[in-house]
Design an enzyme around this catalytic site. Structure first.
Site, PDB file in Angstrom:
ATOM      1  N   ARG A  60      22.491  -7.419  33.118  1.00  0.00           N
ATOM      2  CA  ARG A  60      21.628  -6.171  32.464  1.00  0.00           C
ATOM      3  C   ARG A  60      20.849  -6.582  32.279  1.00  0.00           C
ATOM      4  NH1 ARG A  60      23.321  -4.580  28.976  1.00  0.00           N
ATOM      5  NH2 ARG A  60      24.449  -6.741  27.798  1.00  0.00           N
ATOM      6  N   LYS A 201      28.413  -0.909  32.689  1.00  0.00           N
ATOM      7  CA  LYS A 201      27.990  -0.330  31.011  1.00  0.00           C
ATOM      8  C   LYS A 201      27.697   1.109  30.272  1.00  0.00           C
ATOM      9  CE  LYS A 201      28.859  -4.129  28.817  1.00  0.00           C
ATOM     10  NZ  LYS A 201      30.373  -3.916  27.864  1.00  0.00           N
ATOM     11  N   HIS A 221      33.443  -2.844  21.642  1.00  0.00           N
ATOM     12  CA  HIS A 221      33.598  -3.810  23.079  1.00  0.00           C
ATOM     13  C   HIS A 221      34.378  -4.577  22.430  1.00  0.00           C
ATOM     14  CE1 HIS A 221      30.854  -7.342  24.585  1.00  0.00           C
ATOM     15  NE2 HIS A 221      31.009  -6.406  25.380  1.00  0.00           N
ATOM     16  N   SER A 239      28.689 -11.418  24.819  1.00  0.00           N
ATOM     17  CA  SER A 239      29.677 -11.958  25.860  1.00  0.00           C
ATOM     18  C   SER A 239      29.465 -13.857  25.984  1.00  0.00           C
ATOM     19  CB  SER A 239      27.768 -12.311  27.007  1.00  0.00           C
ATOM     20  OG  SER A 239      27.903 -12.438  28.094  1.00  0.00           O
ATOM     21  N   LYS A 243      36.055 -13.100  25.454  1.00  0.00           N
ATOM     22  CA  LYS A 243      36.914 -12.045  25.569  1.00  0.00           C
ATOM     23  C   LYS A 243      37.949 -11.662  26.858  1.00  0.00           C
ATOM     24  CE  LYS A 243      33.840  -8.903  25.642  1.00  0.00           C
ATOM     25  NZ  LYS A 243      32.740  -9.779  24.990  1.00  0.00           N
ATOM     26  N   THR A 244      37.688 -12.060  27.968  1.00  0.00           N
ATOM     27  CA  THR A 244      38.030 -12.438  28.860  1.00  0.00           C
ATOM     28  C   THR A 244      39.257 -12.645  29.610  1.00  0.00           C
ATOM     29  OG1 THR A 244      36.053 -10.731  30.192  1.00  0.00           O
ATOM     30  CG2 THR A 244      37.867 -11.948  31.713  1.00  0.00           C
ATOM     31  N   ASP A 258      37.388  -5.113  27.735  1.00  0.00           N
ATOM     32  CA  ASP A 258      36.350  -4.957  27.709  1.00  0.00           C
ATOM     33  C   ASP A 258      35.706  -4.075  26.964  1.00  0.00           C
ATOM     34  OD1 ASP A 258      33.462  -6.436  27.522  1.00  0.00           O
ATOM     35  OD2 ASP A 258      32.717  -5.121  28.747  1.00  0.00           O
ATOM     36  N   ARG A 323      29.917 -13.855  38.842  1.00  0.00           N
ATOM     37  CA  ARG A 323      31.213 -12.602  37.755  1.00  0.00           C
ATOM     38  C   ARG A 323      32.305 -12.860  39.356  1.00  0.00           C
ATOM     39  NH1 ARG A 323      30.757 -10.543  32.756  1.00  0.00           N
ATOM     40  NH2 ARG A 323      28.877 -11.319  31.459  1.00  0.00           N
TER      41      ARG A 323
END
Ligand code: ATP
Ligand code: MN
Length: 538
Positions: A60, A201, A221, A239, A243-244, A258, A323
């Protein structure tokens, strides 16, 4: 793969100002996959996944994210270098240029939803220049049934034109790429960048405004999963903090990857219909569920394939931010629908490259509020020669770039919900141990998983006070033992073998915390201020 709709409905884009476009409406992911390959925009990897390059942008671009300053936003948004204002007239002019650019082209249009809870569902129409961006929207948003499509009434529209380049002087952008949210027109306008993350996003940032302002719901988030007994857990983190990785757990059903909402009806719901995992250094041994989700339907971004189509996950020659996106049902153990009850445990994930935060610690309510507002992680120095010093990085609410309101708004809501729900909050350092980046090593994933499992299984003896001691610098409660984790790993100081170096570095980090917190002090009561590190220097 699921049951894909073959839609017979056709739509026109005239109402958007897009004229004479060839509209590919609601194509199946198989069709989009094939079209992307036919057009030379992607190749099929040996796993069956589509592999694409997103072009100039592989992440991003926060400096090019704008919000139109209008009657809805002007008094509510926390304007600054995160939420950069954009002029209404400038938006209208740029929009006209973009739709003009998209006219007469072959386009890909998809209707979808965000928010898995029926009471919060938002309908979205995504208009893409590229087929693989449209397949990304299929993967990442919730997929309507054929019935729901019949009289689908899109509320928000994403207009996504990666090859349109803005002229910053005329258009009011910073440079040629932009992602602009317009709350009056309910449009996310994205141009000059093919990075797919901007699409998801964009919509999530809109929800991060809409949910707290109009629906009394806290947007977060975070990832979330749920145990067999119905106990939800959520994982906040910036990031790369996990999390994932950590929410994908064979023994717990995945709620979402997410972004989630926490309602006033004691429930959480996922915004999304899929996952967007980092694949740098991915291995089947460490992360089998994610590895196996990479099959037909998944889209790999910016990875390097060998001549047999095998991905080299170690190869970061395009970007570190490689990704994969996939629909959530590529993961075996998922919760349907993507909702759960109030969380019992909240994890704040941080990748502390200074290596001084304990791998797991329990936070008091004040500390939880303080750490939420701080949103600490560290960036490793990167690949520049000779630079080994980590850089602290603070991002309020563990997601400042996506939060249009002042962080204290989200923090107040979270504090209240945490108290009402009686949740336990844990700070988990998924970063370095045994020394800072360059000296120590990254925390073993199996240890982090063991610590999280211990919390979730109730094995950490929360009320066994003898099993905890208070960290002399950070003031957090650090467990002395944890099933599946060597005791020595639990004390960061012990892993360093050099007390002086450890404390010096710990103070360096606390000073950074204090410096960062200054800008929030005026908004925070004494209770929250007390949650910070206990000592700053000797
Ligand atoms: P984003 O918000 O960008 O999606 P994320 O928080 O979901 O980021 P992950 O995709 O889970 O982050 O990335 C964590 C990365 O760190 C993975 O590549 C994972 O393999 C790696 N990793 C290494 N050690 C650990 C650990 N101890 N805990 C969690 N992740 C680890
Ligand atoms: Mn993630």
């Amino acid at each position: 793969m699921g049951n894909y709709n073959q839609v017979t409905k056709t739509i026109s884009l005239n109402m958007y100002g897009i004229k004479n476009a060839t509209v590919n409406y609601q194509l199946s992911p198989e069709q989009l996959h094939s079209i992307a390959i036919e057009k030379g925009q992607g190749v099929e990897a040996s796993s069956g996944a589509l592999a694409v390059n997103t072009g100039e942008f592989t992440g991003r671009s926060p400096k090019d994210r704008f919000i139109v300053k209008d009657d809805i936003t002007k008094d509510k948004v926390w304007w600054g270098d995160i939420n950069i204002p954009f002029d209404t007239d400038k938006f209208d002019k740029l929009y006209d240029k973009v739709v003009d650019y998209l006219s007469n082209k072959e386009l890909f249009v998809r209707d979808s939803y965000a928010c898995a809870d029926a009471d919060y569902k938002m309908s979205i129409r995504v208009i893409n220049e590229y087929p693989w961006s449209n397949q990304f929207a299929y993967n990442m948003f919730l997929r309507p049934t054929e019935d729901e499509l019949k009289d689908f009434d899109p509320e928000w529209t994403v207009v996504n034109a990666p090859s349109f380049m803005a002229n910053s002087e005329i258009d009011g952008t910073r440079q040629h790429n932009f992602a602009i949210l317009n709350f009056t027109k309910k449009i996310a306008l994205i141009g000059g960048t093919g990075y797919t993350g901007e699409i998801k996003k964009g919509i999530f940032s809109a929800l991060n405004f809409i949910l707290p302002v109009f629906k009394n719901t806290l947007p977060m988030h975070c990832s979330a999963n749920i145990g067999k007994g119905g106990d939800s857990a959520i994982f906040f983190g910036l990031s790369g903090t996990g999390k994932t990785t950590l929410s994908t757990d064979p023994n717990r059903s995945l709620i979402g990857d997410d972004e989630h909402g926490w309602t006033n009806e004691n429930s959480v719901f996922n915004f999304e219909g899929g996952c967007y995992a980092k694949v740098i250094n991915l291995s089947r041994d460490n992360e089998p569920e994610i590895f196996d989700a990479i099959k037909k339907g998944a889209i790999l971004e910016n990875v390097i394939l060998d001549d047999k189509g095998h991905v080299n996950f170690e190869d970061t020659s395009i970007t570190q931010n490689t990704r994969v996106s996939y629909p959530i049902d590529h993961i075996e153990n998922i919760q349907i629908p993507s909702t759960g009850k109030n969380p019992k445990n909240i994890f704040f994930l941080t990748a502390d490259a200074f290596g001084v935060l304990p791998p797991i610690s329990k936070l008091t309510p004040s500390q939880a509020a303080y750490h939420f507002i701080s949103g600490y992680t560290a960036k490793v120095a990167g690949t520049e020669a000779g630079v080994v010093e980590p850089v602290p990085s603070f991002s309020a609410c563990f997601g400042a770039p996506f939060m249009p309101l002042h962080p204290s708004k989200y923090a107040e809501m979270l504090s209240q919900k945490m108290i009402e729900a009686g949740v336990n909050v844990w700070l988990v350092n998924t970063g370095w141990t045994g020394g800072p980046y360059g000296v120590g090593t990254r925390m073993k994933l199996k240890y982090t998983r063991a610590m999280i499992n211990a919390v979730l299984n109730g094995d950490l003896g929360l009320y066994n006070y003898d099993n905890y001691h208070i960290h002399s610098v950070f003031g957090v409660a650090q467990p002395r033992s944890c099933p599946g984790v060597p005791t020595s790993v639990l004390s960061p100081r012990a892993t360093w073998n050099n007390d002086e170096a450890y404390y010096k570095t710990a103070f360096k980090l606390t000073n950074a915390f204090r410096e960062n917190f200054k800008k929030f002090e005026a908004h925070c009561n004494e209770e929250i201020r007390r949650g910070g590190p206990q000592r700053y220097t000797f």
